[in-house]
Design a protein around this motif. Structure first.
Motif, short mmCIF file in Angstrom:
data_model
loop_
_atom_site.label_atom_id
_atom_site.label_comp_id
_atom_site.label_asym_id
_atom_site.label_seq_id
_atom_site.Cartn_x
_atom_site.Cartn_y
_atom_site.Cartn_z
N ALA A 38 0.85 -1.20 0.00
CA ALA A 38 0.00 0.00 0.00
C ALA A 38 0.88 1.25 0.00
O ALA A 38 1.95 1.25 0.63
CB ALA A 38 -0.88 -0.02 1.24
N PRO A 39 0.45 2.31 -0.67
CA PRO A 39 1.25 3.54 -0.68
C PRO A 39 1.58 4.03 0.74
O PRO A 39 2.68 4.53 1.00
CB PRO A 39 0.35 4.55 -1.41
CG PRO A 39 -0.57 3.71 -2.23
CD PRO A 39 -0.76 2.41 -1.50
N SER A 235 10.86 -6.80 0.14
CA SER A 235 9.93 -6.13 -0.78
C SER A 235 8.59 -5.79 -0.16
O SER A 235 8.04 -4.72 -0.42
CB SER A 235 9.71 -7.00 -2.02
OG SER A 235 10.85 -6.96 -2.84
N LYS A 236 8.03 -6.68 0.63
CA LYS A 236 6.68 -6.43 1.15
C LYS A 236 6.70 -5.82 2.54
O LYS A 236 5.66 -5.47 3.07
CB LYS A 236 5.86 -7.73 1.13
CG LYS A 236 5.87 -8.44 -0.21
CD LYS A 236 5.21 -7.62 -1.32
CE LYS A 236 5.78 -7.95 -2.67
NZ LYS A 236 4.98 -8.65 -3.60
N VAL A 237 7.87 -5.70 3.15
CA VAL A 237 7.92 -5.11 4.49
C VAL A 237 8.73 -3.81 4.54
O VAL A 237 8.75 -3.14 5.57
CB VAL A 237 8.50 -6.11 5.53
CG1 VAL A 237 7.56 -7.29 5.72
CG2 VAL A 237 9.89 -6.58 5.14
N LYS A 294 -1.52 -4.50 10.97
CA LYS A 294 -2.83 -3.89 11.26
C LYS A 294 -3.42 -3.30 9.98
O LYS A 294 -4.62 -3.43 9.72
CB LYS A 294 -2.66 -2.78 12.30
CG LYS A 294 -2.55 -3.32 13.70
CD LYS A 294 -2.73 -2.20 14.71
CE LYS A 294 -2.44 -2.71 16.10
NZ LYS A 294 -1.74 -1.73 16.93
N LEU A 295 -2.57 -2.63 9.21
CA LEU A 295 -3.03 -1.98 7.98
C LEU A 295 -3.65 -3.02 7.03
O LEU A 295 -4.77 -2.85 6.54
CB LEU A 295 -1.83 -1.29 7.30
CG LEU A 295 -2.06 -0.73 5.90
CD1 LEU A 295 -3.01 0.46 5.94
CD2 LEU A 295 -0.73 -0.30 5.27
N TYR A 296 -2.92 -4.14 6.80
CA TYR A 296 -3.41 -5.12 5.83
C TYR A 296 -4.56 -5.95 6.40
O TYR A 296 -5.44 -6.36 5.65
CB TYR A 296 -2.26 -6.00 5.34
CG TYR A 296 -1.25 -5.21 4.51
CD1 TYR A 296 -1.69 -4.30 3.56
CD2 TYR A 296 0.12 -5.35 4.70
CE1 TYR A 296 -0.80 -3.55 2.81
CE2 TYR A 296 1.03 -4.61 3.95
CZ TYR A 296 0.57 -3.71 3.01
OH TYR A 296 1.45 -2.97 2.25
N THR A 372 -3.35 -2.46 -2.64
CA THR A 372 -3.14 -1.31 -3.53
C THR A 372 -4.33 -0.34 -3.58
O THR A 372 -4.13 0.87 -3.48
CB THR A 372 -2.78 -1.79 -4.96
OG1 THR A 372 -1.74 -2.74 -4.85
CG2 THR A 372 -2.32 -0.63 -5.82
N PRO A 373 -5.57 -0.84 -3.75
CA PRO A 373 -6.68 0.13 -3.83
C PRO A 373 -6.91 0.84 -2.50
O PRO A 373 -6.65 0.28 -1.43
CB PRO A 373 -7.89 -0.74 -4.20
CG PRO A 373 -7.52 -2.15 -3.91
CD PRO A 373 -6.03 -2.24 -3.90
N THR A 374 -7.40 2.08 -2.58
CA THR A 374 -7.78 2.80 -1.37
C THR A 374 -9.05 2.16 -0.81
O THR A 374 -9.73 1.40 -1.52
CB THR A 374 -8.09 4.28 -1.68
OG1 THR A 374 -9.22 4.29 -2.58
CG2 THR A 374 -6.91 4.99 -2.33
#
Ligand SMILES: Cc1ncc(COP(=O)(O)O)c(C=O)c1O
Length: 396
Positions: A38-39, A235-237, A294-296, A372-374
């Motif tokens: 995510a951005p 890459s993902k962290v 938490k975000l994901y 990726t999407p908001t």
């Protein structure tokens, strides 16, 4: 000019994901198709500070050639952390790579060639499949179940296929299905590796991104005879653009991979390795991981809740316990759903065929990415997919 490529290079086609990705970022398109963090997940300010410090304090080391094995302090730090999770034994060594992708290239180039077979999950990560095909080995997909590979089908393949050298698995929050391999199956895979004498590549870019509890023990932690090649990644962290990953494996394997890596890119970008090292050691990395989890977890819950409202019951989907993806299955007669979603609803999902070793006909699955999407795009995107589902149901 009539170029004559090798048969392996000739067979390599631009990945369907990359093609769809290009369209996904067209204005107005809702991108459920990427695999990007995510951005808001990027610690850009911290990286800016670290970069300035590195260039101020050790500019020459950061800009000079470096050693193929990788930046020593980063290797040491990663190895300490790996040992704490039983991910490395006394014979294991570590090689810093250009992302986890390079681990798949190196391992397959070193260990499989024409006349050999590489088994993988079906569906699987297309970057790995393509790296494997480039070796000239036969690549064979084995179907998955809710808790990982179908072991009966795996044994059938092991009995049927010749010279099986490698099994490639993504046990945690698999790309593309979101499936986590159960502990029982992890143990069974290792047992089969010993019985049929093959090596396992355990690719783990998503393992830290769990929503509740940590996933079951890594297969590498069961490895007593140097059979498991573990691939990790920043890459993902942290950032995929830095291109820093690593491989943990027996010292004899790491020595061969290091020699091969020398011929590919000499060493992984040293500046990027230094940034990763500083971020790991001088910043609260654990806090950052907690923030990402938490975000994901929140985005996954939103996305799957909306999918439940708009796609169920006709379209079914996995409920991942971590990572960035869920895998959706369409009922009969909906085969062109992903294409129509893009054309008619401006919603990009990736058709399942992009993840198959051999395209299956008909292909009734697609992958969605929720990082990726908001939030607003997730809600609107699912609503639009629901509309398309209803239109297609009426037309049947
Ligand atoms: C399962 C899997 N392995 C490896 C990679 C590549 O990771 P890296 O950026 O570390 O090369 C990806 C990227 O999406 C992935 O999904």
């Amino acid at each position: 000019m009539d170029y004559r490529f090798t048969p392996e290079a000739e067979a390599l086609k631009p990945s369907a994901i990359r093609e769809i990705l290009k369209l996904s970022f067209a204005p107005g398109v809702i991108p459920f198709s990427a695999g990007n963090p995510a951005p808001e997940a990027f610690p850009a300010e911290a990286v800016a500070g670290i970069t300035a410090q590195i260039l101020e304090k050790t500019p020459i080391a950061a800009l000079q050639y470096s050693v193929t094995e990788g930046f020593e302090p980063l290797r040491e730090e990663l190895l300490v952390r790996a040992k704490a999770k039983a991910l490395a034994n006394e014979r294991d060594r570590i090689l810093i790579t250009a992302g986890a992708q390079q681990v798949m290239s190196l391992a397959s180039a070193a260990l499989a060639g024409r006349g050999d077979t590489i088994l993988c999950e079906n569906p699987s990560f297309v970057g790995a499949i393509n790296a494997f095909k480039l070796t000239g080995a036969r690549v064979v997909g084995v179907d998955m179940e809710e808790d990982g590979l179908n072991l009966n089908k795996l044994e059938d393949a092991l009995r049927r296929e010749e010279n099986v050298k490698l099994l490639y698995v993504i046990p945690n929050f698999q790309n593309p299905t979101g499936i986590t391999t159960s502990e029982e199956k992890r143990r069974a895979l290792y047992r089969l590796a010993r019985q049929y004498d093959f090596l396992i590549i355990e690719d783990d870019p998503y393992g830290e991104l769990y929503f509740q509890g940590a996933p079951p023990c890594p297969i590498k932690s069961l490895d007593t005879d140097g059979r498991v090649i573990y691939a990790g990644s920043f890459s993902k962290v942290l950032s995929p653009g830095l291109r820093v990953g690593w491989c943990i494996a027996d010292e004899a394997l790491i020595a061969k991979f290091t020699a091969l890596k020398q011929t590919q890119d000499v060493h992984t970008n040293i500046m990027a390795q230094m940034i990763a090292h500083r971020f790991l050691t001088a910043y609260p990395f654990e806090e950052h991981l907690t923030f990402l989890r938490k975000l994901y977890a929140r985005k996954a819950a939103l996305c799957l809740g909306e999918a439940e409202r708009h796609l169920a019951p006709e379209i079914t989907f996995t409920r991942p316990a971590g990572g960035l993806f869920a895998w959706c299955a369409l009922p009969e007669g909906y085969d062109d759903f992903p294409l129509r979603a893009l054309r008619e609803k401006q919603v990009a999902v990736v058709p399942g065929g992009a993840f198959r070793v051999q395209p299956a006909e008909p292909e009734r699955c697609f992958r969605i990415n929720f990082s990726t999407p908001t939030d607003e795009q997730i809600v609107r995107g699912m609503e639009r997919l629901g509309e398309l589902k209803r239109v297609m149901a009426r037309g049947r």
